[in-house]
Design an enzyme around this catalytic site. Structure first.
Site, short mmCIF file in Angstrom:
data_model
loop_
_atom_site.label_atom_id
_atom_site.label_comp_id
_atom_site.label_asym_id
_atom_site.label_seq_id
_atom_site.Cartn_x
_atom_site.Cartn_y
_atom_site.Cartn_z
CE1 TYR A 121 -15.33 19.50 -8.03
CE2 TYR A 121 -15.93 18.56 -10.31
CZ TYR A 121 -16.31 18.74 -8.82
OH TYR A 121 -17.18 17.92 -8.25
CG ASN A 157 -20.21 14.75 -0.11
OD1 ASN A 157 -20.42 14.53 -1.12
ND2 ASN A 157 -20.79 15.62 0.60
N GLY A 168 -18.47 17.18 4.58
CA GLY A 168 -19.27 18.05 3.86
C GLY A 168 -20.81 17.58 3.96
CB ALA A 169 -22.54 16.14 6.55
CB ALA A 204 -6.16 18.36 -11.27
#
Length: 243
Positions: free
Chosen positions: A153, A88, A10-11, A155
C-alpha cells in the site's frame, strides 16, 4: 453557460462519495465510478441528479485500461470536456510481505497506481486542447513515510506521489494542474478493521485529537480546485498534524 464537469473514481462510498456530492452541490456534472458495487453507485447517481445536475455512472475496474477508456469515452460523448479528475479508487492490504502473494501484490499495484495512470492518460486528452484542467490524486501519508505491514500500500501511494510531481511538470505548459492529497487516518470503511483500543491508540498520536471525516477531505479537495491555477506538483498532507 458552459457546464462544469468532474470525474471521481472509487465513488460508491467513503471519501469518493463525499467528493462527488460536494461537487454536485456546487453545480458540477459528476461522472462516478466504482469497481463492483453498482447498487450503491446507482443510489448515489440518484442523489446527484436530484440536485439538478447530470451524472454518469460506470461500474468497472479503472485498473483495466479497457474499462478506463470506455468510462472516459462515455464522458467525452456525453459532455465533450472534463474540468476535473479525482483519482480516488484504492484498496489496502495489511500483512507481512512474506505472506503476500504475487497476485495480491499485482492487484493492489494495478488498482491503486495503475488506475491513476489509466485515468490520467484518458482524461488529459479532454484537457490539453482547451488548455484547462485539474487532477487531484488521493494519496496517503504512508506514501510519504511508509508503514510497517503495509509495504505494498505504501509503495503504491509513494508511486502516486512521484507520479503527481512528474505529471505536473509535464502538463504545466498546458495549464493543467496536478496535485495529491496525502490523507492521514480518515473515518472510512477501509479503516474499519481497527479495534476500538487500536483506534484510540492512533487518535492519541494525532495532534488534533481525532480522526478526519470524509466530508473534510471533500471540502479540502474542492477548495484546492477552486482557482489555485499556480498550485501544481504538490503532495499535501491532510492528517491533523499526525505525520
Amino acid at each position: 453557460m458552459i457546464s462544469k464537469n468532474i470525474a471521481v473514481t472509487g465513488a460508491s462510498r467513503g471519501i469518493g462519495r463525499e467528493i462527488a456530492l460536494k461537487y454536485a452541490r456546487n453545480g458540477f456534472n459528476v461522472a462516478i465510478n466504482c469497481l463492483k458495487n453498482s447498487e450503491k453507485l446507482k443510489n448515489l447517481q440518484k442523489e446527484i441528479t436530484d440536485m439538478g445536475v447530470s451524472c454518469i455512472s460506470y461500474t468497472g475496474d479503472m485498473g483495466d485500461p479497457a474499462c478506463a477508456e470506455e468510462f472516459f469515452k462515455i464522458i467525452s460523448s456525453e459532455w465533450g470536456h472534463l474540468d476535473i479528475l479525482v483519482n480516488n479508487a484504492g484498496i489496502s492490504y495489511i500483512g507481512l510481505i512474506q505472506d503476500m502473494s504475487y497476485e495480491e501484490w499485482n492487484n493492489i499495484v494495478n488498482t491503486n497506481l495503475g488506475s491513476v495512470f489509466n485515468c490520467c492518460k484518458n482524461a488529459v486528452n479532454m484537457m490539453i486542447t482547451p488548455k484547462k484542467g485539474k487532477i487531484i490524486n488521493v494519496s496517503s501519508v504512508w506514501g510519504c513515510v511508509g508503514a510497517s505491514t503495509e509495504v505494498a500500500y505504501s509503495a503504491t501511494k509513494g508511486g502516486i506521489n512521484a507520479f503527481t510531481k512528474a505529471l505536473a511538470k509535464e502538463l504545466a505548459p498546458s495549464n493543467i494542474q496536478v496535485n495529491a492529497v496525502a490523507c492521514g487516518i480518515i473515518d472510512t470503511e477501509m479503516n474499519g478493521f481497527l479495534e476500538p483500543d487500536e483506534l484510540n491508540d492512533v487518535i492519541e498520536e494525532v495532534p488534533v485529537g481525532r480522526i478526519g471525516k470524509p466530508q473534510e477531505v471533500a471540502d479540502f479537495i474542492y477548495n484546492l480546485t477552486d482557482g489555485n491555477d499556480y498550485l501544481t506538483g504538490q503532495v499535501i498532507k491532510f492528517d491533523g498534524g499526525w505525520i
